[in-house]
Design a protein around this motif. Structure first.
Motif, short mmCIF file in Angstrom:
data_model
loop_
_atom_site.label_atom_id
_atom_site.label_comp_id
_atom_site.label_asym_id
_atom_site.label_seq_id
_atom_site.Cartn_x
_atom_site.Cartn_y
_atom_site.Cartn_z
N ARG A 34 -23.63 -27.01 18.28
CA ARG A 34 -22.34 -27.50 18.80
C ARG A 34 -22.09 -28.93 18.32
NH1 ARG A 34 -19.23 -25.82 23.53
NH2 ARG A 34 -17.93 -27.54 24.22
N ILE A 35 -23.13 -29.76 18.34
CA ILE A 35 -23.02 -31.14 17.88
C ILE A 35 -22.69 -31.16 16.39
CG2 ILE A 35 -24.39 -33.23 17.45
CD1 ILE A 35 -25.91 -32.48 20.12
N LEU A 36 -23.34 -30.32 15.61
CA LEU A 36 -23.06 -30.24 14.17
C LEU A 36 -21.65 -29.74 13.90
CD1 LEU A 36 -26.54 -28.85 13.19
CD2 LEU A 36 -25.59 -31.05 12.39
N GLU A 37 -21.20 -28.79 14.70
CA GLU A 37 -19.84 -28.27 14.55
C GLU A 37 -18.81 -29.36 14.82
OE1 GLU A 37 -16.68 -25.44 13.99
OE2 GLU A 37 -18.73 -25.61 13.27
N ALA A 38 -19.11 -30.24 15.78
CA ALA A 38 -18.21 -31.36 16.05
C ALA A 38 -18.10 -32.26 14.82
CB ALA A 38 -18.70 -32.16 17.26
N GLY A 39 -19.22 -32.51 14.15
CA GLY A 39 -19.19 -33.30 12.92
C GLY A 39 -18.39 -32.62 11.83
N ARG A 40 -18.59 -31.32 11.69
CA ARG A 40 -17.88 -30.55 10.66
C ARG A 40 -16.37 -30.57 10.89
NH1 ARG A 40 -15.88 -25.41 9.34
NH2 ARG A 40 -15.95 -24.75 11.51
N ARG A 41 -15.96 -30.60 12.13
CA ARG A 41 -14.54 -30.57 12.47
C ARG A 41 -13.89 -31.95 12.50
NH1 ARG A 41 -12.47 -26.09 16.14
NH2 ARG A 41 -13.83 -24.34 15.68
N ALA A 42 -14.64 -32.99 12.22
CA ALA A 42 -14.11 -34.36 12.28
C ALA A 42 -12.93 -34.53 11.32
CB ALA A 42 -15.20 -35.36 11.93
N PRO A 43 -12.00 -35.41 11.67
CA PRO A 43 -10.89 -35.69 10.76
C PRO A 43 -11.39 -36.26 9.45
CG PRO A 43 -10.53 -36.70 12.92
CD PRO A 43 -11.93 -36.19 12.90
N SER A 44 -10.64 -35.98 8.40
CA SER A 44 -11.03 -36.45 7.07
C SER A 44 -9.79 -36.68 6.23
CB SER A 44 -11.93 -35.38 6.42
OG SER A 44 -12.17 -35.69 5.08
N SER A 45 -9.79 -37.77 5.49
CA SER A 45 -8.67 -38.12 4.63
C SER A 45 -8.38 -36.99 3.65
CB SER A 45 -9.01 -39.40 3.86
OG SER A 45 -8.03 -39.69 2.89
N ARG A 46 -7.15 -36.47 3.72
CA ARG A 46 -6.72 -35.38 2.84
C ARG A 46 -7.67 -34.16 2.92
NH1 ARG A 46 -5.85 -39.40 -2.05
NH2 ARG A 46 -4.07 -40.53 -1.21
N ASN A 47 -8.33 -34.02 4.07
CA ASN A 47 -9.27 -32.94 4.30
C ASN A 47 -10.39 -32.90 3.26
OD1 ASN A 47 -10.16 -30.89 6.00
ND2 ASN A 47 -9.14 -29.30 4.83
#
Length: 177
Positions: A34-47
């Motif tokens: 779940r913690i790793l999934e939160a990192g994966r879903r983090a906002p990112s410039s231009r995805n």
């Protein structure tokens, strides 16, 4: 939607603190995922998503990994540490964008951990050669940061009533400086 047993978002935000002393207790795989999934879903410039995560739970490897920076000794005592890996960026603009995105992933990871009652403490990486060898990174990648995770040894996370932060009215400027 949060888990029934999880905190409310505001509680996770106000409970999160740097934890560098951990109880000798593993983190369940479902919580780590779940913690790793939160990192994966983090906002990112231009995805762009300029990250990969390497999770280390082996006690011997954690001890070795704690040598990548003089301030990373807590990594050796963690239940798990997430290495945030990014490309080696020659372009200054790309480096800046990657750092911003990695910061967002870091905060997402730390808040998800706090929501589960798991403490976190970040660390820089000075010895890239050691990090690359221990993590098995290709030469075009580097370890930007480490996030150590574990159940706080000093007791559970709780909302901090008086955080060591500048007062809101000193930090916030409305309409102009």
């Amino acid at each position: 939607m949060g888990r029934v047993s999880g905190m409310e978002t505001w509680d996770a935000i106000t409970s999160r603190r740097n934890v560098r002393d951990y109880a000798d207790r593993p983190i369940p795989d479902e919580d780590l995922n779940r913690i790793l999934e939160a990192g994966r879903r983090a906002p990112s410039s231009r995805n762009w998503q300029p990250w990969d995560f390497v999770v280390v739970t082996d006690r011997g490897r954690l001890a070795e990994l704690s040598n990548v920076w003089r301030g990373a000794s807590h990594v050796a005592r963690s239940a798990a540490t997430i290495a945030l890996v990014t490309g080696v960026h020659d372009d200054a603009g790309q480096r800046e964008r990657a750092q911003y995105d990695l910061g967002q992933a870091t905060m997402s990871i730390m808040l998800a951990a706090a929501d589960l009652g798991i403490g976190s403490g970040h660390a820089a990486v000075a010895d890239q050669d050691l990090a690359r060898r221990l993590l098995g990174l290709p030469t075009d990648r580097e370890c930007a940061y480490l996030i150590a995770l574990g159940h706080p040894a000093g007791g559970p996370l709780r909302p901090i009533q008086r955080p060591d932060r500048r007062p809101l009215d000193e930090v916030v400027h409305r309409q102009h400086w």
